[in-house]
Design a protein around this motif. Structure first.
Motif, mmCIF file in Angstrom:
data_model
loop_
_atom_site.group_PDB
_atom_site.id
_atom_site.type_symbol
_atom_site.label_atom_id
_atom_site.label_comp_id
_atom_site.label_asym_id
_atom_site.label_seq_id
_atom_site.Cartn_x
_atom_site.Cartn_y
_atom_site.Cartn_z
ATOM 1 N N ALA A 25 0.354 -1.077 -0.426
ATOM 2 C CA ALA A 25 -0.020 -0.039 -0.003
ATOM 3 C C ALA A 25 1.025 1.355 -0.388
ATOM 4 C CB ALA A 25 -0.956 0.046 1.147
ATOM 5 N N ALA A 26 1.821 1.496 0.996
ATOM 6 C CA ALA A 26 2.352 2.239 1.358
ATOM 7 C C ALA A 26 3.800 2.535 -0.619
ATOM 8 C CB ALA A 26 3.322 2.260 2.325
ATOM 9 N N ALA A 27 3.554 1.564 -1.465
ATOM 10 C CA ALA A 27 4.236 2.057 -2.570
ATOM 11 C C ALA A 27 3.483 2.193 -3.454
ATOM 12 C CB ALA A 27 5.051 0.929 -2.763
ATOM 13 N N ARG A 28 1.832 2.599 -3.134
ATOM 14 C CA ARG A 28 1.170 2.871 -4.930
ATOM 15 C C ARG A 28 0.355 3.621 -4.556
ATOM 16 N NH1 ARG A 28 -3.430 0.595 -4.050
ATOM 17 N NH2 ARG A 28 -3.584 -0.455 -1.811
ATOM 18 N N LYS A 29 0.380 4.392 -5.868
ATOM 19 C CA LYS A 29 0.142 6.181 -5.703
ATOM 20 C C LYS A 29 -1.778 5.954 -5.461
ATOM 21 C CE LYS A 29 4.073 6.991 -8.143
ATOM 22 N NZ LYS A 29 4.845 7.780 -7.400
ATOM 23 N N PHE A 30 -1.656 7.036 -4.409
ATOM 24 C CA PHE A 30 -3.195 7.692 -4.439
ATOM 25 C C PHE A 30 -3.191 9.341 -5.479
ATOM 26 C CE2 PHE A 30 -1.565 4.181 -1.230
ATOM 27 C CZ PHE A 30 -2.404 3.479 -1.134
ATOM 28 N N THR A 31 -4.887 9.413 -4.899
ATOM 29 C CA THR A 31 -4.907 10.962 -4.981
ATOM 30 C C THR A 31 -4.820 11.176 -3.755
ATOM 31 O OG1 THR A 31 -7.860 9.735 -4.962
ATOM 32 C CG2 THR A 31 -6.898 9.684 -7.024
ATOM 33 N N ALA A 32 -5.281 12.556 -4.322
ATOM 34 C CA ALA A 32 -4.698 13.211 -3.536
ATOM 35 C C ALA A 32 -5.617 13.428 -2.130
ATOM 36 C CB ALA A 32 -5.070 14.810 -3.855
ATOM 37 N N LYS A 33 -7.501 12.605 -2.549
ATOM 38 C CA LYS A 33 -7.763 12.687 -2.158
ATOM 39 C C LYS A 33 -8.146 11.415 -0.692
ATOM 40 C CE LYS A 33 -13.242 12.036 -1.369
ATOM 41 N NZ LYS A 33 -14.296 11.431 -2.212
ATOM 42 N N GLY A 34 -7.346 10.713 -1.663
ATOM 43 C CA GLY A 34 -6.688 9.218 -1.615
ATOM 44 C C GLY A 34 -6.118 9.080 -0.232
ATOM 45 N N LEU A 35 -5.081 9.477 0.080
ATOM 46 C CA LEU A 35 -3.629 10.522 0.397
ATOM 47 C C LEU A 35 -4.060 10.999 1.132
ATOM 48 C CD1 LEU A 35 -0.513 9.867 0.785
ATOM 49 C CD2 LEU A 35 -0.863 12.472 -0.175
ATOM 50 N N ALA A 36 -5.275 11.748 1.768
ATOM 51 C CA ALA A 36 -5.842 12.472 3.073
ATOM 52 C C ALA A 36 -6.368 11.264 3.287
ATOM 53 C CB ALA A 36 -6.671 13.990 2.411
ATOM 54 N N THR A 37 -7.518 10.381 3.101
ATOM 55 C CA THR A 37 -7.932 9.437 3.533
ATOM 56 C C THR A 37 -6.779 8.248 4.936
ATOM 57 O OG1 THR A 37 -9.882 9.726 2.086
ATOM 58 C CG2 THR A 37 -9.588 7.164 3.446
ATOM 59 N N ARG A 38 -5.871 7.842 3.375
ATOM 60 C CA ARG A 38 -4.798 6.848 4.076
ATOM 61 C C ARG A 38 -4.708 7.629 5.410
ATOM 62 N NH1 ARG A 38 0.356 6.753 3.797
ATOM 63 N NH2 ARG A 38 0.622 3.646 4.122
ATOM 64 N N ASN A 39 -3.450 8.950 5.339
ATOM 65 C CA ASN A 39 -3.690 9.588 6.689
ATOM 66 C C ASN A 39 -4.025 10.054 7.994
ATOM 67 O OD1 ASN A 39 -0.880 9.733 5.511
ATOM 68 N ND2 ASN A 39 -1.551 12.025 4.368
ATOM 69 N N ARG A 40 -5.261 10.505 7.360
ATOM 70 C CA ARG A 40 -5.799 10.030 8.544
ATOM 71 C C ARG A 40 -6.605 8.650 9.416
ATOM 72 N NH1 ARG A 40 -10.424 10.610 6.207
ATOM 73 N NH2 ARG A 40 -12.046 9.529 6.261
ATOM 74 N N ILE A 41 -6.065 7.723 8.440
ATOM 75 C CA ILE A 41 -6.544 6.373 8.941
ATOM 76 C C ILE A 41 -5.027 6.954 9.848
ATOM 77 C CG2 ILE A 41 -6.146 3.940 8.872
ATOM 78 C CD1 ILE A 41 -7.838 4.880 5.960
ATOM 79 N N ILE A 42 -4.116 6.170 9.294
ATOM 80 C CA ILE A 42 -2.895 6.453 10.207
ATOM 81 C C ILE A 42 -3.078 7.372 11.201
ATOM 82 C CG2 ILE A 42 -0.265 6.747 9.577
ATOM 83 C CD1 ILE A 42 -0.221 6.433 7.136
ATOM 84 N N ALA A 43 -3.615 8.478 11.649
ATOM 85 C CA ALA A 43 -3.541 9.097 12.851
ATOM 86 C C ALA A 43 -3.998 9.098 13.680
ATOM 87 C CB ALA A 43 -4.234 11.044 12.235
ATOM 88 N N ALA A 44 -5.347 8.080 13.281
ATOM 89 C CA ALA A 44 -6.697 7.207 14.599
ATOM 90 C C ALA A 44 -6.075 6.505 15.081
ATOM 91 C CB ALA A 44 -8.366 6.895 13.671
ATOM 92 N N ALA A 45 -5.208 5.304 13.844
ATOM 93 C CA ALA A 45 -4.079 4.283 14.289
ATOM 94 C C ALA A 45 -2.846 4.938 15.315
ATOM 95 C CB ALA A 45 -4.016 3.794 13.280
ATOM 96 N N ALA A 46 -2.582 6.578 15.049
ATOM 97 C CA ALA A 46 -1.294 6.667 16.412
ATOM 98 C C ALA A 46 -2.215 7.322 17.278
ATOM 99 C CB ALA A 46 -0.798 7.306 15.441
ATOM 100 N N GLY A 47 -3.070 7.730 17.551
ATOM 101 C CA GLY A 47 -4.141 8.256 18.602
ATOM 102 C C GLY A 47 -4.294 7.296 19.720
ATOM 103 N N LEU A 48 -4.164 5.686 18.764
ATOM 104 C CA LEU A 48 -5.277 4.784 19.522
ATOM 105 C C LEU A 48 -4.128 3.534 20.347
ATOM 106 C CD1 LEU A 48 -8.612 3.549 17.399
ATOM 107 C CD2 LEU A 48 -8.300 4.846 20.034
ATOM 108 N N VAL A 49 -3.424 3.572 18.890
ATOM 109 C CA VAL A 49 -2.035 2.149 19.938
ATOM 110 C C VAL A 49 -1.495 3.324 20.901
ATOM 111 C CG1 VAL A 49 0.283 2.098 18.862
ATOM 112 C CG2 VAL A 49 -1.665 1.263 17.919
ATOM 113 N N PHE A 50 -1.107 4.948 20.515
ATOM 114 C CA PHE A 50 -0.713 5.491 21.714
ATOM 115 C C PHE A 50 -1.471 5.511 23.057
ATOM 116 C CE2 PHE A 50 0.596 9.275 24.308
ATOM 117 C CZ PHE A 50 2.003 9.281 24.126
ATOM 118 N N ALA A 51 -2.583 5.509 22.956
ATOM 119 C CA ALA A 51 -3.445 5.665 24.063
ATOM 120 C C ALA A 51 -3.664 4.266 25.276
ATOM 121 C CB ALA A 51 -4.924 5.742 24.176
#
Length: 265
Positions: A25-51
């Motif tokens: 997944a990290a190596a594939r190309k995403f649209t700007a909207k797709g990249l924003a969605t991917r980053n939102r998922i990562i940020a949500a995961a990071a917050g939950l993993v930290f907590a």
């Protein structure tokens, strides 16, 4: 077939379709909207993993926190391991960003002390809760997840590299003796930092972090050249002027726990 079974089947189909080409997944190309969605998922995961930690954070938890569908989750990440590796990179970026520009300017004793104060200040801002965002992941995954462990090794190397570079500049400039092993001193600072963060989290007191770093900084001063020592003695004998204490602003988008809302090191 019940609804949950149908959803599971659709998720498997979506995943197979999304990764039919075999590219991570990290190596594939995403649209700007797709990249924003991917980053939102990562940020949500990071917050939950930290907590909560990695083990207590499920894909469904992340899906709800990010506000995405199961098919979106598996379009961007093959599985939880893939997502956790993205979290490691995300948290590392946040940790380093929160320490810049001080981290990139560690080429004097004054700068090293400012960095120490910044690190202590970050822990004070979050009331010593959470510890190190990547250190806590390492404690969970280093033994049994070789790919994640390799990512964590790279993460700590990214952290150690600017410390090492700053000390090397001090040696090249003549502030430290030519025989100074700046690589070993940089590693010692990172070790003191990680141990200090763990005890600071456990005791809810920044004294272990400050003490651990101070001990290593004092040791580094034993490598100061005569010229540096004379300069420091001259400065110490001069009347001091009021100085503003260095404070730091954390990077909440990268390292703050999602539950409870609130932190990086």
């Amino acid at each position: 077939m019940d609804q949950s079974a149908g959803e599971d089947q659709r998720d498997r189909v979506d995943r197979a379709s999304a990764f039919a080409g075999g590219a991570p997944a990290a190596a594939r190309k995403f649209t700007a909207k797709g990249l924003a969605t991917r980053n939102r998922i990562i940020a949500a995961a990071a917050g939950l993993v930290f907590a909560r930690g990695v083990a207590r954070t499920g894909m469904e938890d992340i899906q709800r926190q990010a506000g995405v569908s199961a098919s979106q989750m598996y379009h961007y990440f093959t599985d939880k391991d893939d997502l956790v590796r993205a979290v490691i990179a995300h948290q590392t970026d946040g940790i380093l960003d929160a320490q810049r520009p001080v981290l990139d300017e560690l080429d004097s004793f004054d700068a090293l002390e400012r960095w120490r104060d910044l690190l202590v200040g970050l822990q004070e801002q979050r009331n010593c809760v959470g510890g190190c965002p990547i250190g806590s992941i390492a404690a969970e995954l280093a033994d049994d997840h070789p790919r994640a462990r390799a990512d964590l090794v790279d993460a700590f190397e990214r952290w150690e590299a600017p410390i090492r570079a700053g000390l090397a500049r001090m040696r090249a400039r003549g502030d430290l003796r030519p025989d100074t092993d700046t690589d070993a001193l940089a590693l010692a600072l990172l070790v003191a930092l990680q141990g200090g963060l763990l005890l600071t989290q456990t005791r809810r007191d920044t004294a272990p972090l400050r003490t651990g770093l101070d001990v290593v900084l004092t040791h580094i001063r034993t490598y100061a050249t005569e010229r540096t020592q004379r300069r420091d003695r001259t400065r110490a004998s001069m009347p001091s002027s009021p100085t503003r204490r260095t404070t730091a602003v954390d990077a909440p988008a990268r390292t703050a726990p999602a539950e409870p809302p609130a932190p990086s090191t």
